[in-house]
Design a protein around this motif. Sequence first.
Motif, PDB file in Angstrom:
ATOM      1  N   ASN A   1       8.423 -11.036 -43.262  1.00 19.10           N
ATOM      2  CA  ASN A   1       7.635 -10.192 -42.372  1.00 19.10           C
ATOM      3  C   ASN A   1       6.468 -11.001 -41.822  1.00 19.10           C
ATOM      4  N   ASN A   2       6.122 -10.729 -40.584  1.00 18.80           N
ATOM      5  CA  ASN A   2       5.049 -11.389 -39.837  1.00 18.80           C
ATOM      6  C   ASN A   2       5.412 -12.789 -39.350  1.00 18.80           C
ATOM      7  N   ASN A   3       6.619 -13.288 -39.656  1.00 15.67           N
ATOM      8  CA  ASN A   3       7.048 -14.577 -39.111  1.00 15.67           C
ATOM      9  C   ASN A   3       7.374 -14.430 -37.633  1.00 15.67           C
ATOM     10  N   GLU A   4       7.105 -15.477 -36.877  1.00 15.54           N
ATOM     11  CA  GLU A   4       7.509 -15.517 -35.477  1.00 15.54           C
ATOM     12  C   GLU A   4       9.014 -15.718 -35.415  1.00 15.54           C
TER      13      GLU A   4
ATOM     14  N   THR B   1       7.662 -10.900 -33.429  1.00 18.88           N
ATOM     15  CA  THR B   1       7.258 -10.956 -34.829  1.00 18.88           C
ATOM     16  C   THR B   1       8.144 -10.024 -35.637  1.00 18.88           C
TER      17      THR B   1
ATOM     18  N   LEU C   1       8.732  -7.358 -38.128  1.00 14.97           N
ATOM     19  CA  LEU C   1       7.930  -6.293 -38.727  1.00 14.97           C
ATOM     20  C   LEU C   1       8.429  -5.894 -40.105  1.00 14.97           C
ATOM     21  N   ARG C   2       9.776  -5.874 -40.264  1.00 13.24           N
ATOM     22  CA  ARG C   2      10.323  -5.506 -41.571  1.00 13.24           C
ATOM     23  C   ARG C   2      11.765  -5.976 -41.701  1.00 13.24           C
TER      24      ARG C   2
END
Length: 115
Positions: free
Chosen positions: A63-66, A91, A93-94
Amino acid sequence: MEQLKTLRDFIRTEKRTKPRIKCSYPAIIQSLDDQDHNFDARARVINLSSSGIFLITKWGIRNNNEIHVKIALSTGALELDNPSRLAVKGTVLRNEPQPDGSIGLAIKFHGYKFI
């Protein structure tokens, strides 16, 4: 009574502000794996909106990775001469494990262009 409470909870937790369309488009994703190595993988987009996508793949991404996604908007393959492709930067999100062992990824768009 319990059913009404569940429906109210669902309505309160729904965060989508844009309508989504169901689809089945082939895609290629590019991101970092759990060891921060670049990788490419095949995926299938199963719903799409103007603000994000949900896709299915065999690879989980933090999560939060580009993430970069190339989507073939027709039923054809991702060929260089295919005029109906969308390149997305977003990004994760989940991650949602699927019953068949694959992973669903919810992705918020930060930019996109037709290629």
